[in-house]
Design a protein around this motif. Structure first.
Motif, PDB file in Angstrom:
ATOM      1  N   THR A 104       0.810  -1.210   0.000  1.00 48.33           N
ATOM      2  CA  THR A 104       0.000   0.000   0.000  1.00 48.33           C
ATOM      3  C   THR A 104       0.849   1.268   0.000  1.00 48.33           C
ATOM      4  N   GLY A 105       0.485   2.200  -0.877  1.00 44.74           N
ATOM      5  CA  GLY A 105       0.877   3.589  -0.753  1.00 44.74           C
ATOM      6  C   GLY A 105       2.152   4.052  -1.418  1.00 44.74           C
ATOM      7  N   PHE A 106       3.142   3.189  -1.612  1.00 41.52           N
ATOM      8  CA  PHE A 106       4.485   3.632  -1.988  1.00 41.52           C
ATOM      9  C   PHE A 106       4.656   3.698  -3.505  1.00 41.52           C
ATOM     10  N   THR A 107       5.858   4.051  -3.939  1.00 48.21           N
ATOM     11  CA  THR A 107       6.184   4.234  -5.349  1.00 48.21           C
ATOM     12  C   THR A 107       7.270   3.247  -5.765  1.00 48.21           C
ATOM     13  N   VAL A 108       7.164   2.760  -7.004  1.00 48.13           N
ATOM     14  CA  VAL A 108       8.213   1.948  -7.628  1.00 48.13           C
ATOM     15  C   VAL A 108       8.571   2.613  -8.951  1.00 48.13           C
ATOM     16  N   ARG A 109       9.853   2.886  -9.170  1.00 48.95           N
ATOM     17  CA  ARG A 109      10.256   3.530 -10.427  1.00 48.95           C
ATOM     18  C   ARG A 109      11.688   3.128 -10.778  1.00 48.95           C
ATOM     19  N   ASP A 110      12.075   3.478 -12.004  1.00 52.90           N
ATOM     20  CA  ASP A 110      13.448   3.281 -12.479  1.00 52.90           C
ATOM     21  C   ASP A 110      13.914   1.852 -12.243  1.00 52.90           C
ATOM     22  N   ALA A 111      13.171   0.903 -12.819  1.00 52.15           N
ATOM     23  CA  ALA A 111      13.491  -0.516 -12.678  1.00 52.15           C
ATOM     24  C   ALA A 111      13.256  -1.199 -14.017  1.00 52.15           C
ATOM     25  N   LYS A 112      13.758  -2.424 -14.144  1.00 47.04           N
ATOM     26  CA  LYS A 112      13.514  -3.197 -15.365  1.00 47.04           C
ATOM     27  C   LYS A 112      12.027  -3.521 -15.493  1.00 47.04           C
ATOM     28  N   LYS A 113      11.443  -4.058 -14.428  1.00 50.89           N
ATOM     29  CA  LYS A 113      10.004  -4.261 -14.315  1.00 50.89           C
ATOM     30  C   LYS A 113       9.573  -3.617 -13.011  1.00 50.89           C
ATOM     31  N   GLY A 114       8.297  -3.288 -12.891  1.00 54.42           N
ATOM     32  CA  GLY A 114       7.835  -2.619 -11.682  1.00 54.42           C
ATOM     33  C   GLY A 114       7.618  -3.572 -10.526  1.00 54.42           C
ATOM     34  N   VAL A 115       6.399  -4.089 -10.364  1.00 50.39           N
ATOM     35  CA  VAL A 115       6.055  -5.060  -9.323  1.00 50.39           C
ATOM     36  C   VAL A 115       5.732  -6.378 -10.010  1.00 50.39           C
ATOM     37  N   VAL A 116       6.418  -7.440  -9.613  1.00 51.77           N
ATOM     38  CA  VAL A 116       6.225  -8.762 -10.210  1.00 51.77           C
ATOM     39  C   VAL A 116       5.785  -9.732  -9.116  1.00 51.77           C
ATOM     40  N   LEU A 117       4.674 -10.422  -9.362  1.00 52.50           N
ATOM     41  CA  LEU A 117       4.186 -11.466  -8.464  1.00 52.50           C
ATOM     42  C   LEU A 117       4.367 -12.808  -9.150  1.00 52.50           C
ATOM     43  N   ASP A 118       5.150 -13.694  -8.551  1.00 52.06           N
ATOM     44  CA  ASP A 118       5.341 -15.053  -9.060  1.00 52.06           C
ATOM     45  C   ASP A 118       4.836 -16.046  -8.029  1.00 52.06           C
TER      46      ASP A 118
END
Length: 484
Positions: free
Chosen positions: A254-268
């Motif tokens: 919740t709430g935060f930021t993801v940036r400047d990455a190869k992929k953002g958020v990955v669920l496996d």
């Protein structure tokens, strides 16, 4: 004693009725509507609810209006399957074209997302109390059908349960490595650089929560090192993912930021993960990926933009499942990536999402795409990316979304289906339903909803309801017959 003849009885009864001494025993058939509110999901700053309107009478109801008040601090942030008007804290919802008629014993309904945790009060349906009776009364508190998160965001005070506060990348990595069910990892504002992988499972009644304000930012400058042919966390290898959940079910993000990455958020292999209020942007490939049968996940109230900076054709905003050609790696459920029943609700996706804002892959079933806003500026056209959503999955509900397109970019249709053949065989791209979507194709796109094939979906047809609207299209609403 001689009995009176039927004619004599009828004549006498008619006289009494006319004189007002005997009431007729028959009554006119009439509808009798009630309405109930069920909170179906809850998160730290709000909830989602379904409203069911039932007809307990003996005649059809032709139209309904549900009204209620929300307490101070709570508002409706999005809704579907109804028309909403608002006056202060008072909300009015009326039926749309396809759900206004309710037969005796039947139900219709609508839904909404709320910002804030206050529940509806003074509910009425067609002017009468929602629960029946003669005077309006507060709506009973519904029982949540899903376990609420155990935390509130940092600005709302300390969350319940054990809390681990982190302020550096090293502290965050340590907290992820030792996370336990029911625990909250709370990030302070700041930039967290490096590889962040969660491999600890939560539990249905005690999810693990990772939370932070918008200015808590995960940045991954990877990838680095040599990884396995099928991605798995490996010593000495940085995947480049901004945040990677691997075999980590039952998390709340919740709430935060993801940036400047190869992929953002990955669920496996991470089912039952809820993401709420995230900001994912400026990533090389896709923004959010539900992969390896990461079923029953939720992405809501989030913003995904500026994806595909390095590989535009792989820069989807949200990616559900895997292409059949990748099931050798990601087909972990009988050889298939069954990332089923994923819900994408109330998000803003775009602009500058270089591939589709949402790509629904073959072999996935039963998802919901509802109440989102798609900004098509910047769709690249690479790797066949030329629509807001490409639906290759089965039995998806696509409802209440708003889509626009304007230059620059490549745009063919608003929503498209495709029917790839797979082994095992599924009716890919079939059984999907569109309703209450608003589309502006910018004078470029042909159809708001283009169905590639009907013959491949015999017995499980795609359905486009007349409640969908389109403007600035070169072709029209859809290329198939419209369902009322």
């Amino acid at each position: 004693m001689r009995r009176a003849t039927p004619a004599v009885v009828a004549t006498a009864a008619a006289g009494l009725i006319a004189a007002g001494l005997l009431a007729p025993s028959a009554r006119a058939d009439a509808p009798a509507l009630t309405a109930s509110v069920a909170r179906v999901s809850t998160w730290s700053s709000g909830y989602g609810a379904d409203v069911t309107v039932a007809n307990g009478g003996d005649a059809p109801a032709n139209g309904w209006t549900v009204e209620f008040d929300l307490p101070e601090g709570t508002s409706v942030s999005s809704h579907w399957s109804a028309t909403k008007t608002q006056s202060g804290r008072h909300y009015t919802f009326t039926n749309v074209s396809w759900n206004g008629s309710i037969a005796p014993g039947a139900t219709q309904g609508f839904g909404f997302n709320a910002s804030g945790l206050g529940l509806p009060l003074n509910c009425t349906v067609n002017g009468s109390p929602c629960g029946g009776g003669s005077t309006p009364s507060p709506t009973p508190t519904p029982t949540p059908t899903t376990a609420p998160p155990t935390t509130t965001p940092p600005t709302g005070g300390p969350p319940a349960g054990p809390v681990v506060d982190v302020a550096t990348a090293a502290e965050l990595r340590a907290a992820l490595a030792s996370a336990a069910p029911g625990q909250t990892i709370r990030m302070a504002p700041g930039e967290y650089r490096g590889s962040f992988v969660a491999q600890r499972p939560g539990a249905a009644e005690r999810p693990i929560t990772l939370t932070g304000p918008r200015d808590a930012v995960l940045v991954n400058d990877g990838p680095a090192g040599s990884g396995p042919s099928c991605p798995a966390p490996t010593d000495g290898w940085d995947s480049g993912y901004g945040l990677w959940l691997y075999r980590a079910p039952y998390w709340n993000l919740t709430g935060f930021t993801v940036r400047d990455a190869k992929k953002g958020v990955v669920l496996d292999a991470s089912p039952h993960v809820t993401m709420d209020g995230l900001h994912v942007h400026h990533v090389d490939e896709e923004g959010v990926h539900f992969r390896r049968s990461s079923a029953d996940g939720v992405l809501r109230n989030s913003t995904v933009e500026s994806t595909g900076l390095v590989q535009p054709g792989y820069g989807e905003g949200v990616y559900i499942g895997s292409a059949g050609s990748n099931w050798g790696c990601h087909g972990n459920q009988d050889g298939v990536d069954r990332s089923d029943r994923v819900r994408i609700e109330g998000n803003r996706i775009g602009p500058n999402v270089a591939a589709e804002p949402i790509d629904v892959k073959e072999g996935t079933f039963g998802g919901v795409v509802r109440g989102n806003t798609f900004d098509g500026r910047g769709i690249s056209g690479q790797n066949s990316a030329d629509s807001w959503i490409d639906v290759k999955g089965v039995d998806y509900l696509i409802e209440g979304n708003t889509g626009t397109f304007a230059a620059p970019g490549t745009f063919a249709n608003g929503y498209e289906t495709h029917n790839p053949a797979t082994t095992p065989s599924f009716p890919n791209g079939c059984g999907n339903v569109w309703r209450d979507n608003s589309s502006d194709l910018g004078g470029v796109g042909a159809y708001a909803i283009r169905i590639t094939s009907t013959s491949k979906c015999a017995g499980r047809l795609n359905v486009v309801h007349a409640s969908n609207t389109v403007k600035n299209a070169t072709g029209g609403l859809t290329n198939i017959a419209v369902t009322p």
